[in-house]
Design a protein around this motif. Sequence first.
Motif, PDB file in Angstrom:
ATOM      1  N   LEU A   1       0.821  -1.210   0.000  1.00  0.00           N
ATOM      2  CA  LEU A   1       0.000   0.000   0.000  1.00  0.00           C
ATOM      3  C   LEU A   1       0.857   1.264   0.000  1.00  0.00           C
ATOM      4  CD1 LEU A   1      -2.874  -0.996   2.450  1.00  0.00           C
ATOM      5  CD2 LEU A   1      -3.010  -0.673  -0.028  1.00  0.00           C
ATOM      6  N   ALA A   2       1.917   1.279   0.780  1.00  0.00           N
ATOM      7  CA  ALA A   2       2.802   2.437   0.809  1.00  0.00           C
ATOM      8  C   ALA A   2       3.462   2.649  -0.549  1.00  0.00           C
ATOM      9  CB  ALA A   2       3.858   2.265   1.891  1.00  0.00           C
ATOM     10  N   SER A   3       3.854   1.575  -1.202  1.00  0.00           N
ATOM     11  CA  SER A   3       4.466   1.683  -2.531  1.00  0.00           C
ATOM     12  C   SER A   3       3.456   2.210  -3.550  1.00  0.00           C
ATOM     13  CB  SER A   3       5.000   0.330  -2.983  1.00  0.00           C
ATOM     14  OG  SER A   3       6.003  -0.117  -2.110  1.00  0.00           O
TER      15      SER A   3
ATOM     16  N   PHE B   1       4.006  10.504  -6.579  1.00  0.00           N
ATOM     17  CA  PHE B   1       5.201  11.044  -7.226  1.00  0.00           C
ATOM     18  C   PHE B   1       5.264  10.838  -8.728  1.00  0.00           C
ATOM     19  CE2 PHE B   1       6.726  10.415  -2.809  1.00  0.00           C
ATOM     20  CZ  PHE B   1       6.956  11.759  -2.537  1.00  0.00           C
ATOM     21  N   SER B   2       4.402  10.020  -9.307  1.00  0.00           N
ATOM     22  CA  SER B   2       4.480   9.787 -10.752  1.00  0.00           C
ATOM     23  C   SER B   2       4.182  11.040 -11.579  1.00  0.00           C
ATOM     24  CB  SER B   2       3.600   8.611 -11.167  1.00  0.00           C
ATOM     25  OG  SER B   2       2.255   8.870 -10.888  1.00  0.00           O
ATOM     26  N   PRO B   3       3.229  11.909 -11.234  1.00  0.00           N
ATOM     27  CA  PRO B   3       3.053  13.124 -12.046  1.00  0.00           C
ATOM     28  C   PRO B   3       4.292  14.022 -12.056  1.00  0.00           C
ATOM     29  CG  PRO B   3       1.122  12.772 -10.686  1.00  0.00           C
ATOM     30  CD  PRO B   3       2.168  11.795 -10.235  1.00  0.00           C
ATOM     31  N   ASP B   4       4.975  14.132 -10.905  1.00  0.00           N
ATOM     32  CA  ASP B   4       6.203  14.923 -10.854  1.00  0.00           C
ATOM     33  C   ASP B   4       7.297  14.292 -11.701  1.00  0.00           C
ATOM     34  OD1 ASP B   4       5.066  16.801  -9.170  1.00  0.00           O
ATOM     35  OD2 ASP B   4       5.706  15.740  -7.359  1.00  0.00           O
ATOM     36  N   ALA B   5       7.388  12.979 -11.667  1.00  0.00           N
ATOM     37  CA  ALA B   5       8.402  12.286 -12.458  1.00  0.00           C
ATOM     38  C   ALA B   5       8.133  12.451 -13.948  1.00  0.00           C
ATOM     39  CB  ALA B   5       8.439  10.803 -12.082  1.00  0.00           C
ATOM     40  N   VAL B   6       6.891  12.406 -14.347  1.00  0.00           N
ATOM     41  CA  VAL B   6       6.541  12.599 -15.760  1.00  0.00           C
ATOM     42  C   VAL B   6       6.850  14.025 -16.188  1.00  0.00           C
ATOM     43  CG1 VAL B   6       4.600  12.678 -17.378  1.00  0.00           C
ATOM     44  CG2 VAL B   6       4.834  10.758 -15.808  1.00  0.00           C
ATOM     45  N   ALA B   7       6.521  15.001 -15.355  1.00  0.00           N
ATOM     46  CA  ALA B   7       6.809  16.394 -15.678  1.00  0.00           C
ATOM     47  C   ALA B   7       8.310  16.628 -15.800  1.00  0.00           C
ATOM     48  CB  ALA B   7       6.210  17.317 -14.619  1.00  0.00           C
ATOM     49  N   LEU B   8       9.082  16.037 -14.905  1.00  0.00           N
ATOM     50  CA  LEU B   8      10.536  16.167 -14.968  1.00  0.00           C
ATOM     51  C   LEU B   8      11.085  15.538 -16.241  1.00  0.00           C
ATOM     52  CD1 LEU B   8      13.217  16.977 -13.638  1.00  0.00           C
ATOM     53  CD2 LEU B   8      13.193  14.755 -12.494  1.00  0.00           C
ATOM     54  N   ALA B   9      10.571  14.377 -16.603  1.00  0.00           N
ATOM     55  CA  ALA B   9      11.023  13.714 -17.825  1.00  0.00           C
ATOM     56  C   ALA B   9      10.697  14.560 -19.052  1.00  0.00           C
ATOM     57  CB  ALA B   9      10.379  12.336 -17.947  1.00  0.00           C
ATOM     58  N   CYS B  10       9.529  15.185 -19.070  1.00  0.00           N
ATOM     59  CA  CYS B  10       9.163  16.054 -20.197  1.00  0.00           C
ATOM     60  C   CYS B  10      10.075  17.266 -20.283  1.00  0.00           C
ATOM     61  CB  CYS B  10       7.709  16.492 -20.070  1.00  0.00           C
ATOM     62  SG  CYS B  10       6.533  15.185 -20.399  1.00  0.00           S
ATOM     63  N   ARG B  11      10.404  17.852 -19.142  1.00  0.00           N
ATOM     64  CA  ARG B  11      11.312  19.007 -19.149  1.00  0.00           C
ATOM     65  C   ARG B  11      12.694  18.613 -19.636  1.00  0.00           C
ATOM     66  NH1 ARG B  11      10.467  23.560 -14.760  1.00  0.00           N
ATOM     67  NH2 ARG B  11      11.957  24.423 -16.215  1.00  0.00           N
ATOM     68  N   LEU B  12      13.186  17.463 -19.193  1.00  0.00           N
ATOM     69  CA  LEU B  12      14.500  17.003 -19.632  1.00  0.00           C
ATOM     70  C   LEU B  12      14.503  16.686 -21.126  1.00  0.00           C
ATOM     71  CD1 LEU B  12      15.567  14.707 -16.664  1.00  0.00           C
ATOM     72  CD2 LEU B  12      16.500  16.940 -17.276  1.00  0.00           C
TER      73      LEU B  12
END
Length: 62
Positions: free
Chosen positions: A10-12, A19-30
């Motif tokens: 459950l914690a995972s 955190f997945s939306p932030d990771a996707v946004a970071l990947a798009c910026r990179l």
Amino acid sequence: MTHDVANRVLASAIALRVFSPDAVALACRLLGAGVRVGAAALVERRDDTPAACAAREDGGPE
């Protein structure tokens, strides 16, 4: 399934959802930054073609 395993699952799942939306946004910026750097490199390389160098030697536009 023990409580420890269930809590970890459950914690995972919650961490992934948070955190997945932030990771996707970071990947798009990179990716966007990489495209800009690549385009700039292509522009510089295009200016160094043999035809461009010959035009400069002939007094053409730089």
